[in-house]
Design an enzyme around this catalytic site. Structure first.
Site, mmCIF file in Angstrom:
data_model
loop_
_atom_site.group_PDB
_atom_site.id
_atom_site.type_symbol
_atom_site.label_atom_id
_atom_site.label_comp_id
_atom_site.label_asym_id
_atom_site.label_seq_id
_atom_site.Cartn_x
_atom_site.Cartn_y
_atom_site.Cartn_z
ATOM 1 N N THR A 45 -26.050 10.178 26.625
ATOM 2 C CA THR A 45 -25.377 9.862 25.369
ATOM 3 C C THR A 45 -24.701 11.084 24.755
ATOM 4 O OG1 THR A 45 -27.562 9.994 24.334
ATOM 5 C CG2 THR A 45 -26.703 7.808 24.787
ATOM 6 N N THR A 46 -25.214 12.303 25.006
ATOM 7 C CA THR A 46 -24.551 13.511 24.527
ATOM 8 C C THR A 46 -23.191 13.690 25.193
ATOM 9 O OG1 THR A 46 -26.698 14.554 24.095
ATOM 10 C CG2 THR A 46 -24.818 16.029 24.268
ATOM 11 N N TYR A 108 -28.093 -2.882 20.428
ATOM 12 C CA TYR A 108 -27.416 -3.936 19.674
ATOM 13 C C TYR A 108 -27.992 -5.309 19.973
ATOM 14 C CZ TYR A 108 -24.171 -6.752 17.102
ATOM 15 O OH TYR A 108 -23.655 -7.650 16.214
ATOM 16 N N TYR A 134 -35.049 5.942 28.957
ATOM 17 C CA TYR A 134 -34.713 6.700 27.749
ATOM 18 C C TYR A 134 -35.060 5.842 26.540
ATOM 19 C CZ TYR A 134 -31.824 9.454 24.473
ATOM 20 O OH TYR A 134 -31.360 10.217 23.423
ATOM 21 N N ARG A 139 -31.622 5.244 17.518
ATOM 22 C CA ARG A 139 -30.215 4.965 17.802
ATOM 23 C C ARG A 139 -30.017 3.586 18.436
ATOM 24 N NH1 ARG A 139 -26.778 10.379 19.153
ATOM 25 N NH2 ARG A 139 -25.139 8.830 18.852
ATOM 26 N N LYS A 162 -37.814 9.654 28.950
ATOM 27 C CA LYS A 162 -37.337 10.574 27.925
ATOM 28 C C LYS A 162 -37.726 9.954 26.600
ATOM 29 C CE LYS A 162 -33.213 12.640 25.861
ATOM 30 N NZ LYS A 162 -31.736 12.693 25.818
ATOM 31 N N ILE A 204 -35.400 16.889 28.014
ATOM 32 C CA ILE A 204 -33.999 16.582 28.280
ATOM 33 C C ILE A 204 -33.280 16.902 26.984
ATOM 34 C CG2 ILE A 204 -32.321 14.827 28.953
ATOM 35 C CD1 ILE A 204 -34.549 13.480 30.558
#
Length: 295
Positions: A45-46, A108, A134, A139, A162, A204
């Site tokens: 996502t980064t 979502y 993850y 988020r 993660k 991470i």
């Protein structure tokens, strides 16, 4: 099937107006390897994958695999909210040579805990390389329960998580239930040492983009028995880490790389430039940390 021990950088994706800047990407990869990073995650996502085309993502994964050339593991982010699409992307990442996959929970539309088990089981059945789950409920709006992780740990190629819930009690329960069947990696840079104390294998990391050596050393020192040295590095890093989350990740870390002259490029909409107030705080923290601002 452990993927890595230590620090894995969640690498940014450098963009130009035309697309991915592969020259800058190569430089960022070499910087990470030179500074001791233990694994490289691309299209996490980064790396802004929601703003990238499928071809761009595949190109970044393939380029990184080729550039790294087995010097450290390459992990590809292939998560999403459509199981069939995640499977397709995961199979392609495996074909391109990724050593492992990082797969964020659906967001979502989300799912139930039962749905999580079926989602990850279907992906695991479609590929042969290791999978790291993850969990970042802040988020995605969806949390992986410890009991769910225990069920997923029974699948051979689901090997890690993660964990970015920020809930140490939850991490403790995950470690208790899963034991050595799941490698736990901190997904929060500011609590790496506490997670290592629970048996975690590393981090991470976002901050590793700009401070890779110290992030690596923080984990290495702990795992080699230098708890005090590891703790000192956590304390040293935390003010910088706080500044990297003044605005939505990866806005500050990409800004920081550009300030260091690392040419990380632009952010893609809907991400925007930092506010002047937060930018000044970021600059101040970088200088206090000892990083050199070149622009």
């Amino acid at each position: 099937m452990s993927v890595f021990t230590g620090s894995c950088v969640a690498l940014v994706t450098p963009f130009t107006d035309e697309g991915v800047n592969f020259e800058s990407l190569a430089n960022l990869i070499e910087f990470q390897i030179r500074e001791g990073t233990d694994a490289i995650l691309v299209c996490g996502t980064t790396g802004e994958p929601p703003t990238m085309t499928r071809d761009e993502k595949y190109s970044v994964i393939g380029f990184t695999v080729e550039k790294v050339a087995k010097r450290v593991p390459v992990i590809a982010g292939t998560g999403g909210y459509n199981t069939a699409t995640v499977i397709e992307d995961s199979k392609e990442a495996e074909r391109l040579g990724a050593d492992a996959l990082l797969i964020v929970t659906p967001y979502y539309n989300k799912t139930t805990q039962k749905g999580l088990i079926q989602h990850y089981a279907a992906i695991a059945d479609a590929v042969h390389i290791p999978i790291i789950i993850y969990n970042v409920p802040g988020r995605t709006g969806l949390n992986v329960a410890p009991s769910t992780l225990k069920e997923l740990s029974k699948i051979d190629n689901i090997v890690g998580i993660k964990e970015a819930s920020g809930n140490i009690a939850q991490v403790t329960e995950m470690a208790r239930l899963c034991g050595d069947k799941i490698d736990i990696y901190s997904g929060d840079d500011n609590i790496v040492v506490p997670i290592l104390a629970l048996g975690g294998k590393g981090v991470i990391s976002v901050v590793a983009n700009i401070a890779p050596r110290d992030t690596h050393e923080m984990v290495a020192k702990f795992l080699n028995g230098d708890i005090e040295g590891s703790r000192k590095l956590q304390f040293k890093l935390n003010p910088l880490i706080e500044a990297l989350f003044l605005e939505v990740n990866p806005i500050p870390v990409k800004t920081a790389l550009n300030l260091m002259g690392m040419n990380a490029g632009k952010l893609r909409m809907p991400l925007t430039d930092m506010s002047e107030q937060n930018l000044e705080i970021l600059k101040k923290r970088m200088v206090e940390y000892g990083l050199t601002i070149q622009q």
